[in-house]
Enzyme design. Structure first.
Site, mmCIF file in Angstrom:
data_model
loop_
_atom_site.group_PDB
_atom_site.id
_atom_site.type_symbol
_atom_site.label_atom_id
_atom_site.label_comp_id
_atom_site.label_asym_id
_atom_site.label_seq_id
_atom_site.Cartn_x
_atom_site.Cartn_y
_atom_site.Cartn_z
ATOM 1 N N ASP A 186 0.790 -1.237 0.000
ATOM 2 C CA ASP A 186 0.000 0.000 0.000
ATOM 3 C C ASP A 186 0.821 1.285 0.000
ATOM 4 O O ASP A 186 0.262 2.384 -0.131
ATOM 5 C CB ASP A 186 -0.972 0.008 1.185
ATOM 6 C CG ASP A 186 -0.280 -0.268 2.522
ATOM 7 O OD1 ASP A 186 0.855 0.198 2.726
ATOM 8 O OD2 ASP A 186 -0.887 -0.967 3.365
ATOM 9 N N CYS A 236 3.878 -5.032 -17.821
ATOM 10 C CA CYS A 236 3.477 -5.914 -18.915
ATOM 11 C C CYS A 236 4.226 -7.232 -18.802
ATOM 12 O O CYS A 236 5.459 -7.256 -18.677
ATOM 13 C CB CYS A 236 3.773 -5.254 -20.260
ATOM 14 S SG CYS A 236 3.405 -6.330 -21.686
ATOM 15 N N HIS A 275 6.629 -7.698 -1.191
ATOM 16 C CA HIS A 275 5.736 -8.185 -2.238
ATOM 17 C C HIS A 275 5.459 -7.155 -3.325
ATOM 18 O O HIS A 275 4.566 -7.342 -4.143
ATOM 19 C CB HIS A 275 4.418 -8.653 -1.611
ATOM 20 C CG HIS A 275 4.596 -9.771 -0.640
ATOM 21 N ND1 HIS A 275 3.793 -9.939 0.471
ATOM 22 C CD2 HIS A 275 5.504 -10.778 -0.610
ATOM 23 C CE1 HIS A 275 4.199 -11.004 1.150
ATOM 24 N NE2 HIS A 275 5.236 -11.521 0.515
ATOM 25 N N ASN A 316 1.089 -7.520 17.996
ATOM 26 C CA ASN A 316 0.125 -8.101 17.051
ATOM 27 C C ASN A 316 -1.082 -8.657 17.785
ATOM 28 O O ASN A 316 -0.936 -9.351 18.798
ATOM 29 C CB ASN A 316 0.783 -9.233 16.261
ATOM 30 C CG ASN A 316 -0.123 -9.771 15.168
ATOM 31 O OD1 ASN A 316 -0.417 -9.086 14.199
ATOM 32 N ND2 ASN A 316 -0.596 -11.008 15.332
#
Length: 275
Positions: free
Chosen positions: A102, A125, A117, A243
Site C-alpha cells: 500500500d 506488462c 511483495h 500483534n
C-alpha cells in the site's frame, strides 16, 4: 506486556529489523485477509497462475480492482506508520520489511523500507516488461467499462472489492499494455509466485546486520516473511511482536503485546523517550 516493556526493548535496540503486515494498515481502513487466529476471513486472494493463464481470472481481478483501487489509493498512514518513521529518524532502524503493497510506510516518511511483495502503485506488462502507473490504468478501466461503475461493492484487502450479487465478468474489458498490447499485471507478488531472489538476499543482509527484531501487525503465516523469523531465531536475535492474535513465531518471542498497533507503538516510543 505493556508500553514500558516495549519501550525498554526499543530503547536498547540500535539496529532494529522490523517486519510489518496487514495489521499495521488496518487502522488506516485497509481490511486484512486473516482473523486473529491466522485463518482466512473470506475467500483467498487471486493466485499467480490463475491470473497469468486465464482471461476470466484477469477479468474478475481487474473489475474488482477498478472499484477497489480508489479507496485503497486514498488511504493514509496512521500513528503506527508514523511511529516507525520516528524510530528511523532517531537512527534506530536497520530496515523495515513490509508484506504490504500500500505504500503507507513511504507516505509516513519511512525511507529504509523494503516492500517484500512489491507495490500496487505500478503495473507491468508480462510480455515486454513496460511499466505503467496504476492511476493511468484506472483511467483506461473506467473509460472502457462505464457500466461497472455504479454496481454496489464492498471493500476488500489490497485494493480488491467484492461486487454484491455479481458472479460473471465476461463482458469486462481488461487493460492492454500501451506499448505492445500484452497482458498487464500489478507489479506485486501474487500468491503462488516467489519474491525475487535479489530482494530476499538484500533483506538477509539487513537481518545479519540487525541487533533486534520487532514484528508489527503480522501473523507471519506467509512463508516469505516467516523465513526471516526462522533466520533471526537461528542467529539468536531477540524478537518481540506487537500483534493482535496468533503468529507463526509465537514460541520464539521474548514477549508479545496484543494491542492496536496505532495506539501501542506511539505509547511505547513515548516510554522510550523517542516520541
Amino acid at each position: 506486556m505493556s508500553a514500558d516493556a516495549l519501550g525498554a526493548y526499543l530503547s536498547r535496540a540500535d539496529r532494529l529489523f522490523v517486519v510489518t503486515g496487514a495489521g499495521i494498515s488496518a487502522p488506516s481502513g485497509i481490511d486484512t485477509y486473516r482473523d486473529d487466529k491466522g485463518s482466512w476471513q473470506k475467500s483467498q486472494p487471486i493466485q499467480h497462475q490463475d491470473f497469468v493463464s486465464k482471461l476470466r481470472s484477469r477479468q474478475r481481478y481487474w473489475a474488482r480492482s477498478m472499484r477497489g483501487w480508489p479507496m485503497f489509493r486514498d488511504a493514509r498512514p496512521n500513528a503506527a506508520h508514523e511511529a516507525l518513521a520516528e524510530l528511523e529518524a532517531a537512527g534506530r532502524i536497520q530496515r523495515v520489511i513490509t508484506q504490504n503493497v500500500d505504500g503507507l510506510h513511504q507516505r509516513a516518511g519511512q525511507r529504509r523500507v523494503v516492500e517484500l511483495h512489491g507495490s500496487l502503485e505500478s503495473v507491468r506488462c508480462l510480455n515486454c516488461g513496460h511499466q505503467q502507473s496504476r492511476d493511468a490504468v484506472q483511467q483506461w478501466l473506467e473509460a472502457e467499462n462505464p457500466d461497472w461503475l455504479d454496481a454496489r461493492v464492498e471493500a476488500r484487502p489490497d485494493g480488491d472489492a467484492d461486487f454484491l450479487g455479481v458472479r460473471q465478468f465476461d463482458d469486462f474489458r481488461t487493460p492492454p499494455c500501451e506499448v505492445c498490447g500484452g497482458v498487464l499485471k500489478p507489479d506485486v507478488v501474487f500468491y503462488g509466485d516467489s519474491v525475487p531472489r535479489e530482494r530476499v538476499s538484500g533483506v538477509r543482509q539487513d537481518l545479519a546486520d540487525a541487533d533486534a527484531v520487532l514484528v508489527v501487525g503480522s501473523s507471519l503465516m506467509v512463508y516469505s516473511s516467516f523465513r526471516f523469523m526462522k533466520e533471526a531465531h537461528a542467529l539468536g536475535l531477540p524478537m518481540v511482536a506487537l500483534n493482535r492474535g496468533a503468529t507463526r513465531a509465537d514460541d520464539w518471542f521474548a514477549f508479545k503485546w496484543q494491542e492496536d498497533c496505532a495506539v501501542a507503538l506511539p505509547r511505547a516510543l513515548a516510554h522510550a523517550g523517542l516520541h
